[in-house]
Motif scaffolding. Structure first.
Motif, PDB file in Angstrom:
ATOM      1  N   ARG A  86       0.826  -1.212   0.000  1.00 10.64           N
ATOM      2  CA  ARG A  86       0.000   0.000   0.000  1.00 10.64           C
ATOM      3  C   ARG A  86       0.858   1.259   0.000  1.00 10.64           C
ATOM      4  O   ARG A  86       0.617   2.200  -0.778  1.00 10.64           O
ATOM      5  CB  ARG A  86      -0.917  -0.019   1.222  1.00 10.64           C
ATOM      6  CG  ARG A  86      -1.816   1.205   1.382  1.00 10.64           C
ATOM      7  CD  ARG A  86      -2.739   0.951   2.561  1.00 10.64           C
ATOM      8  NE  ARG A  86      -3.555   2.106   2.861  1.00 10.64           N
ATOM      9  CZ  ARG A  86      -4.491   2.117   3.822  1.00 10.64           C
ATOM     10  NH1 ARG A  86      -4.708   1.028   4.541  1.00 10.64           N
ATOM     11  NH2 ARG A  86      -5.199   3.211   4.062  1.00 10.64           N
ATOM     12  N   THR A  87       1.884   1.276   0.824  1.00 10.95           N
ATOM     13  CA  THR A  87       2.723   2.462   0.958  1.00 10.95           C
ATOM     14  C   THR A  87       3.607   2.669  -0.264  1.00 10.95           C
ATOM     15  O   THR A  87       3.694   3.776  -0.810  1.00 10.95           O
ATOM     16  CB  THR A  87       3.605   2.343   2.214  1.00 10.95           C
ATOM     17  OG1 THR A  87       2.771   2.091   3.350  1.00 10.95           O
ATOM     18  CG2 THR A  87       4.405   3.615   2.444  1.00 10.95           C
ATOM     19  N   MET A  88       4.279   1.619  -0.697  1.00  7.53           N
ATOM     20  CA  MET A  88       5.206   1.752  -1.819  1.00  7.53           C
ATOM     21  C   MET A  88       4.493   1.990  -3.142  1.00  7.53           C
ATOM     22  O   MET A  88       5.042   2.629  -4.043  1.00  7.53           O
ATOM     23  CB  MET A  88       6.104   0.524  -1.900  1.00  7.53           C
ATOM     24  CG  MET A  88       7.111   0.420  -0.757  1.00  7.53           C
ATOM     25  SD  MET A  88       8.274   1.818  -0.658  1.00  7.53           S
ATOM     26  CE  MET A  88       7.587   2.722   0.761  1.00  7.53           C
TER      27      MET A  88
ATOM     28  N   LEU B  39       3.636  -2.487  10.109  1.00  7.16           N
ATOM     29  CA  LEU B  39       4.882  -1.759   9.931  1.00  7.16           C
ATOM     30  C   LEU B  39       5.337  -1.739   8.476  1.00  7.16           C
ATOM     31  O   LEU B  39       5.314  -2.753   7.787  1.00  7.16           O
ATOM     32  CB  LEU B  39       5.970  -2.403  10.793  1.00  7.16           C
ATOM     33  CG  LEU B  39       7.358  -1.764  10.738  1.00  7.16           C
ATOM     34  CD1 LEU B  39       7.322  -0.351  11.286  1.00  7.16           C
ATOM     35  CD2 LEU B  39       8.359  -2.614  11.513  1.00  7.16           C
ATOM     36  N   CYS B  40       5.755  -0.567   8.030  1.00 12.52           N
ATOM     37  CA  CYS B  40       6.416  -0.428   6.727  1.00 12.52           C
ATOM     38  C   CYS B  40       7.628   0.466   6.938  1.00 12.52           C
ATOM     39  O   CYS B  40       7.511   1.682   7.038  1.00 12.52           O
ATOM     40  CB  CYS B  40       5.477   0.177   5.693  1.00 12.52           C
ATOM     41  SG  CYS B  40       6.291   0.504   4.102  1.00 12.52           S
TER      42      CYS B  40
ATOM     43  N   ALA C 141       3.302   8.824   1.671  1.00  9.68           N
ATOM     44  CA  ALA C 141       2.965   7.634   2.450  1.00  9.68           C
ATOM     45  C   ALA C 141       1.893   7.938   3.483  1.00  9.68           C
ATOM     46  O   ALA C 141       0.940   7.161   3.675  1.00  9.68           O
ATOM     47  CB  ALA C 141       4.218   7.100   3.136  1.00  9.68           C
ATOM     48  N   ALA C 142       2.032   9.086   4.164  1.00 14.28           N
ATOM     49  CA  ALA C 142       1.039   9.455   5.176  1.00 14.28           C
ATOM     50  C   ALA C 142      -0.343   9.644   4.542  1.00 14.28           C
ATOM     51  O   ALA C 142      -1.357   9.160   5.064  1.00 14.28           O
ATOM     52  CB  ALA C 142       1.477  10.733   5.892  1.00 14.28           C
ATOM     53  N   LEU C 143      -0.390  10.322   3.416  1.00  8.44           N
ATOM     54  CA  LEU C 143      -1.672  10.573   2.748  1.00  8.44           C
ATOM     55  C   LEU C 143      -2.306   9.281   2.243  1.00  8.44           C
ATOM     56  O   LEU C 143      -3.526   9.145   2.203  1.00  8.44           O
ATOM     57  CB  LEU C 143      -1.480  11.553   1.592  1.00  8.44           C
ATOM     58  CG  LEU C 143      -1.208  13.009   2.010  1.00  8.44           C
ATOM     59  CD1 LEU C 143      -0.797  13.831   0.802  1.00  8.44           C
ATOM     60  CD2 LEU C 143      -2.438  13.614   2.674  1.00  8.44           C
ATOM     61  N   ALA C 144      -1.469   8.318   1.865  1.00  4.82           N
ATOM     62  CA  ALA C 144      -2.007   7.039   1.384  1.00  4.82           C
ATOM     63  C   ALA C 144      -2.794   6.338   2.477  1.00  4.82           C
ATOM     64  O   ALA C 144      -3.727   5.577   2.192  1.00  4.82           O
ATOM     65  CB  ALA C 144      -0.863   6.149   0.904  1.00  4.82           C
ATOM     66  N   TRP C 145      -2.428   6.578   3.726  1.00  3.35           N
ATOM     67  CA  TRP C 145      -3.143   5.964   4.857  1.00  3.35           C
ATOM     68  C   TRP C 145      -4.234   6.883   5.393  1.00  3.35           C
ATOM     69  O   TRP C 145      -5.351   6.441   5.694  1.00  3.35           O
ATOM     70  CB  TRP C 145      -2.143   5.627   5.971  1.00  3.35           C
ATOM     71  CG  TRP C 145      -1.267   4.467   5.605  1.00  3.35           C
ATOM     72  CD1 TRP C 145      -0.122   4.484   4.867  1.00  3.35           C
ATOM     73  CD2 TRP C 145      -1.498   3.102   5.939  1.00  3.35           C
ATOM     74  NE1 TRP C 145       0.383   3.218   4.718  1.00  3.35           N
ATOM     75  CE2 TRP C 145      -0.435   2.347   5.379  1.00  3.35           C
ATOM     76  CE3 TRP C 145      -2.482   2.434   6.662  1.00  3.35           C
ATOM     77  CZ2 TRP C 145      -0.345   0.967   5.513  1.00  3.35           C
ATOM     78  CZ3 TRP C 145      -2.378   1.055   6.807  1.00  3.35           C
ATOM     79  CH2 TRP C 145      -1.329   0.343   6.238  1.00  3.35           C
TER      80      TRP C 145
END
Length: 229
Positions: A126-128, A165-166, A217-221
């Motif tokens: 999800r993050t990458m 964790l990522c 990354a923060a916005l993706a979550w």
């Protein structure tokens, strides 16, 4: 794992070593013997690193001190290998002291210990995916397993399944210098690693790229998994 080791000898004058138990020699033999833990006690398919990062002893060239101190750094991937390495390290330290005729047992204390950092597969995807969409897929590379350590792994270990964790590594070296060193086969020699006194990331594009990756990354979550805007 990080350990502090105090080796106790018997001090005296440098002109009369026969009246002493030299902790400097004891420390030296211990350091050399510790290098055999990974090469001779760990299977070839396993991974372990044993580093003596600090050796301290004495104050003057003609005085044999009464003790020496070592600081060790130990890195392993599995509980089984960790147990075996720690046991071997302690056995060697105590064995070398006994061989040297030390009249007092070595003192081995833990400085700190962290669990293995294990990334959550779904969290990484999800993050990458979000970071790759913004920075480009060619700038996101899977390095495989690495022996670096990080205490953020405590979060995932303390709450498995609840803290996905990522953890990623971030490069800041000059791209042209890296490519040239890779082509010449001199990467390990010419590109300073972190903690090297020559380590100096480029301010740009390192700063902008890092901030972009982190906010993406923060916005993706925070945005429910939708692509960052």
């Amino acid at each position: 794992d990080a350990l502090r080791v105090r080796l106790f000898g018997k001090g005296g004058h440098g002109s009369r070593p026969e009246t002493t138990i030299d902790p400097v020699v004891l420390a030296a033999s211990t350091v050399m013997r510790l290098q055999t833990v990974v090469s001779r006690e760990i299977a070839g398919g396993e991974t372990a690193v044993v580093t003596v990062g600090s050796v301290r002893a004495g104050t003057k060239h003609n005085i044999i001190p009464d003790e020496a101190e070592l600081q060790l750094n130990i890195r392993t991937y599995t509980p089984e290998v960790r147990t075996r390495v720690l046991a071997a390290v302690e056995r060697i330290i105590r064995g070398e002291a006994a061989t040297a005729g030390a009249e007092k047992e070595p003192e081995i204390t833990e400085i700190d210990t962290f669990p293995v950092v294990i990334n959550d597969a779904d969290a990484v995807d999800r993050t990458m995916a979000a970071v790759s969409a913004v920075l480009g897929t060619e700038r996101v590379v899977d390095p495989g397993q690495v022996t670096g350590s990080e205490d953020v792994g405590i979060f995932a270990t303390a709450a498995p399944g609840q803290v996905p964790l990522c953890y990623w590594l971030f490069g800041g070296a000059d791209a042209d210098e890296v490519i040239a060193a890779q082509r010449a086969g001199t990467f390990e020699r010419d590109i300073p690693s972190n903690h090297s006194p020559s380590f100096a990331p480029l301010v740009e594009p390192t700063l902008t790229t890092g901030v972009t990756a982190l906010t993406t990354a923060a916005l993706a979550w925070l945005d429910g998994g939708r692509p960052a805007r």
